[in-house]
Design an enzyme around this catalytic site. Structure first.
Site, PDB file in Angstrom:
ATOM      1  N   GLY A  72       0.837  -1.200   0.000  1.00  0.00           N
ATOM      2  CA  GLY A  72       0.000   0.000   0.000  1.00  0.00           C
ATOM      3  C   GLY A  72       0.870   1.248   0.000  1.00  0.00           C
ATOM      4  O   GLY A  72       0.556   2.255  -0.648  1.00  0.00           O
ATOM      5  N   THR A  73       1.979   1.165   0.705  1.00  0.00           N
ATOM      6  CA  THR A  73       2.918   2.296   0.760  1.00  0.00           C
ATOM      7  C   THR A  73       3.410   2.639  -0.648  1.00  0.00           C
ATOM      8  O   THR A  73       3.447   3.816  -1.035  1.00  0.00           O
ATOM      9  CB  THR A  73       4.115   1.924   1.664  1.00  0.00           C
ATOM     10  OG1 THR A  73       3.620   1.730   2.999  1.00  0.00           O
ATOM     11  CG2 THR A  73       5.180   2.999   1.665  1.00  0.00           C
ATOM     12  N   ASN A 140      -6.631   4.943   9.684  1.00  0.00           N
ATOM     13  CA  ASN A 140      -6.119   3.719  10.296  1.00  0.00           C
ATOM     14  C   ASN A 140      -6.114   3.757  11.810  1.00  0.00           C
ATOM     15  O   ASN A 140      -6.167   2.729  12.466  1.00  0.00           O
ATOM     16  CB  ASN A 140      -4.708   3.421   9.777  1.00  0.00           C
ATOM     17  CG  ASN A 140      -3.817   4.638   9.763  1.00  0.00           C
ATOM     18  OD1 ASN A 140      -4.125   5.630   9.101  1.00  0.00           O
ATOM     19  ND2 ASN A 140      -2.734   4.592  10.508  1.00  0.00           N
ATOM     20  N   GLN A 168      -7.286   0.976   4.485  1.00  0.00           N
ATOM     21  CA  GLN A 168      -7.969   0.457   5.684  1.00  0.00           C
ATOM     22  C   GLN A 168      -9.444   0.168   5.447  1.00  0.00           C
ATOM     23  O   GLN A 168     -10.066  -0.564   6.209  1.00  0.00           O
ATOM     24  CB  GLN A 168      -7.835   1.441   6.851  1.00  0.00           C
ATOM     25  CG  GLN A 168      -6.463   1.447   7.491  1.00  0.00           C
ATOM     26  CD  GLN A 168      -6.090   0.138   8.179  1.00  0.00           C
ATOM     27  OE1 GLN A 168      -6.929  -0.720   8.443  1.00  0.00           O
ATOM     28  NE2 GLN A 168      -4.819  -0.025   8.462  1.00  0.00           N
ATOM     29  N   SER A 188      -4.114  -2.468  -0.120  1.00  0.00           N
ATOM     30  CA  SER A 188      -3.033  -3.327   0.365  1.00  0.00           C
ATOM     31  C   SER A 188      -3.627  -4.673   0.753  1.00  0.00           C
ATOM     32  O   SER A 188      -4.609  -4.728   1.503  1.00  0.00           O
ATOM     33  CB  SER A 188      -2.372  -2.675   1.577  1.00  0.00           C
ATOM     34  OG  SER A 188      -1.417  -3.555   2.118  1.00  0.00           O
ATOM     35  N   ALA A 189      -3.012  -5.758   0.268  1.00  0.00           N
ATOM     36  CA  ALA A 189      -3.602  -7.094   0.466  1.00  0.00           C
ATOM     37  C   ALA A 189      -3.645  -7.513   1.933  1.00  0.00           C
ATOM     38  O   ALA A 189      -4.598  -8.159   2.366  1.00  0.00           O
ATOM     39  CB  ALA A 189      -2.798  -8.120  -0.333  1.00  0.00           C
ATOM     40  N   HIS A 190      -2.619  -7.136   2.704  1.00  0.00           N
ATOM     41  CA  HIS A 190      -2.527  -7.720   4.057  1.00  0.00           C
ATOM     42  C   HIS A 190      -3.514  -7.120   5.038  1.00  0.00           C
ATOM     43  O   HIS A 190      -3.627  -7.581   6.171  1.00  0.00           O
ATOM     44  CB  HIS A 190      -1.087  -7.663   4.585  1.00  0.00           C
ATOM     45  CG  HIS A 190      -0.607  -6.322   5.049  1.00  0.00           C
ATOM     46  ND1 HIS A 190      -0.573  -5.971   6.368  1.00  0.00           N
ATOM     47  CD2 HIS A 190      -0.121  -5.259   4.372  1.00  0.00           C
ATOM     48  CE1 HIS A 190      -0.063  -4.746   6.487  1.00  0.00           C
ATOM     49  NE2 HIS A 190       0.214  -4.293   5.282  1.00  0.00           N
ATOM     50  N   THR A 226       9.304  -8.131 -12.157  1.00  0.00           N
ATOM     51  CA  THR A 226       8.554  -9.385 -12.327  1.00  0.00           C
ATOM     52  C   THR A 226       7.406  -9.441 -11.331  1.00  0.00           C
ATOM     53  O   THR A 226       7.606  -9.212 -10.132  1.00  0.00           O
ATOM     54  CB  THR A 226       9.506 -10.592 -12.121  1.00  0.00           C
ATOM     55  OG1 THR A 226      10.529 -10.499 -13.096  1.00  0.00           O
ATOM     56  CG2 THR A 226       8.776 -11.911 -12.251  1.00  0.00           C
ATOM     57  N   CYS A 307       4.543   2.341  14.346  1.00  0.00           N
ATOM     58  CA  CYS A 307       5.500   2.736  13.311  1.00  0.00           C
ATOM     59  C   CYS A 307       6.565   1.652  13.219  1.00  0.00           C
ATOM     60  O   CYS A 307       6.668   0.793  14.074  1.00  0.00           O
ATOM     61  CB  CYS A 307       6.071   4.121  13.547  1.00  0.00           C
ATOM     62  SG  CYS A 307       7.253   4.224  14.856  1.00  0.00           S
TER      63      CYS A 307
HETATM   64  N1  PLP Z   1      -2.413   3.519   4.207  1.00  0.00           N
HETATM   65  C1  PLP Z   1      -3.016   3.239   5.358  1.00  0.00           C
HETATM   66  C2  PLP Z   1      -4.232   4.018   5.748  1.00  0.00           C
HETATM   67  C3  PLP Z   1      -2.520   2.238   6.192  1.00  0.00           C
HETATM   68  O1  PLP Z   1      -3.128   1.981   7.349  1.00  0.00           O
HETATM   69  C4  PLP Z   1      -1.361   1.533   5.785  1.00  0.00           C
HETATM   70  C5  PLP Z   1      -0.774   0.492   6.661  1.00  0.00           C
HETATM   71  O2  PLP Z   1      -0.901   0.534   7.856  1.00  0.00           O
HETATM   72  C6  PLP Z   1      -0.771   1.848   4.562  1.00  0.00           C
HETATM   73  C7  PLP Z   1      -1.327   2.854   3.793  1.00  0.00           C
HETATM   74  C8  PLP Z   1       0.453   1.143   4.073  1.00  0.00           C
HETATM   75  O3  PLP Z   1       0.174  -0.152   3.567  1.00  0.00           O
HETATM   76  P1  PLP Z   1       1.326  -1.255   3.527  1.00  0.00           P
HETATM   77  O4  PLP Z   1       1.456  -1.791   4.898  1.00  0.00           O
HETATM   78  O5  PLP Z   1       0.816  -2.280   2.550  1.00  0.00           O
HETATM   79  O6  PLP Z   1       2.564  -0.607   3.047  1.00  0.00           O
END
Ligand code: PLP
Length: 369
Positions: A72-73, A140, A168, A188-190, A226, A307
């Site tokens: 997601g980042t 989040n 989220q 973000s998948a996780h 890849t 963090c």
């Molecule tokens: N954006 C939000 C609102 C999140 O809560 C998070 C992860 O906590 C992220 C982005 C980042 O996602 P990732 O952990 O897949 O990098």
């Protein structure tokens, strides 16, 4: 994790769904680069494209609009740096948005944690160059939901593009990219029962996006490298399972928890929230002390946002909402999932109440049944 552990940190990462583990194991056992033309490559390509369709369906996008990323980042960084526009971000956004555009203008949030739409309107109209506005769907730390559709309408009237960090929200509430009216949307998948290390950015057709990673034509030239076939397959499997989120059950348990703790200050309740998140302050007791004690009692949760260093920083989200620093320092985040049980919530309430009695010098109060 020991059998007795109660996991109330689903916003940090959700347990991987057993169907996802099985699907990924199958994909991992196969060989094939999704760019290869032979049969093994075509099989890998099929898995990636099937996942793309499933992720697109989760958010009402078209498959061709979905770009797989490593997190997601990364999706947020790609969105914020990829348009070359002047960026405006919400003050309570995730660090992966705030730090991807350190010079961005900050749109304030109100006391309830929602984007101040009047402030957005004046800021976006004051930007001299074409702008990109980034507003998260669900926070989040507090679970507060922004009125993204209203923010997008204001931004579009001013000629801006709109990015939404929906990391989220996905899997917890229904998401429709068209209804939100946004041009870019991160996932973000996780956070929804998929594996760690894979995310996606959905990109509307009209957006011209410069890649962050170069050196290959993958993902239609928008993200070189890849494709992580097994992880992407796991993401697709999780996305399909998340299409009907079990929101009602989670909200009921979250409300049960909050009702049982009248001495807690619950932050963000003046706004619509995710069904699974409670930002709970125990006045007078620092969050790190609480978290350590909950851990000793077998309950896993976080302070606001964990963090990467594992340390607890003052929450910029609560500060932006105007929460006094001493109260913010005592806030923890309880986040539930579809597998959370009533028994687990009642145990949390019991431990919270005992901790408060011990640490804040308060007398125990009766807990709700
Ligand atoms: N954006 C939000 C609102 C999140 O809560 C998070 C992860 O906590 C992220 C982005 C980042 O996602 P990732 O952990 O897949 O990098």
């Amino acid at each position: 994790m020991p059998a007795a552990e109660i996991y109330l940190d689903w916003n940090a990462t959700a347990p991987v769904h057993h169907a996802v583990i099985a699907a990924m194991a199958e994909a991992l056992a196969e060989t094939g680069n999704a760019s290869s033309v032979h049969r093994a490559g075509r099989r890998a390509r099929h898995r990636v494209e099937e996942a793309r369709a499933r992720v697109a369906a989760l958010i009402g996008a078209r498959p061709a609009q979905v770009v797989f990323t490593g997190s997601g980042t990364e999706a947020n960084n790609l969105a914020l740096s990829g348009t070359g526009r002047t960026v405006l971000v919400g003050a309570a956004e995730h660090a992966s948005v705030l730090e991807a555009a350190p010079d961005a203008g900050r749109i304030p949030v109100d006391g309830s944690g929602r984007i101040d739409l009047a402030a957005l309107e004046s800021l976006v109209n004051a930007v001299a160059r074409p702008a990109l506005v980034s507003v998260m769907l669900a926070n989040n730390e507090t679970g507060v939901l922004n009125d993204v559709a209203a923010a997008a309408a204001i931004a579009h009237r001013a000629g801006a593009l709109v990015h939404c960090d929906a990391v989220q929200a996905a899997g917890k509430i229904a998401i429709d990219m068209q209804a939100l009216g946004v041009d870019l949307l991160s996932l973000s998948a996780h956070k929804l029962g998929g594996p760690q290390g894979v995310g996606a950015l959905a990109v509307a057709d009209a957006v011209d996006l410069r890649p962050l990673l170069r050196g290959g034509g993958q993902e239609r030239g928008r993200r070189a490298g890849t494709e992580a076939v097994a992880a992407i397959h796991g993401f697709g499997t999780a996305a399909e399972l998340a299409i009907a989120p079990a929101a009602a059950g989670m909200a009921e348990l979250r409300d049960r928890l909050e009702r049982a703790l009248p001495e807690a200050a619950v932050l963000g309740t003046q706004a619509p929230r995710l069904p699974n998140t409670s930002c709970l302050a125990m006045p007078g007791v620092n969050a790190d002390i609480q978290i350590m004690n909950f851990d000793l009692a077998g309950i896993a949760l976080s302070a606001g946002s964990a963090c990467s260093s594992g340390k607890i920083k003052a929450s910029h989200v609560l500060a932006a909402m105007g929460v006094p620093p001493s109260l913010a320092a005592s806030a923890i985040r309880v986040s539930l999932g579809p597998r959370t049980t009533e028994h687990e919530i009642d145990r949390f309430v019991e431990v919270w109440t005992a901790l408060r009695a011990r640490l804040a010098g308060a007398r125990p109060v009766a807990t709700a049944a």
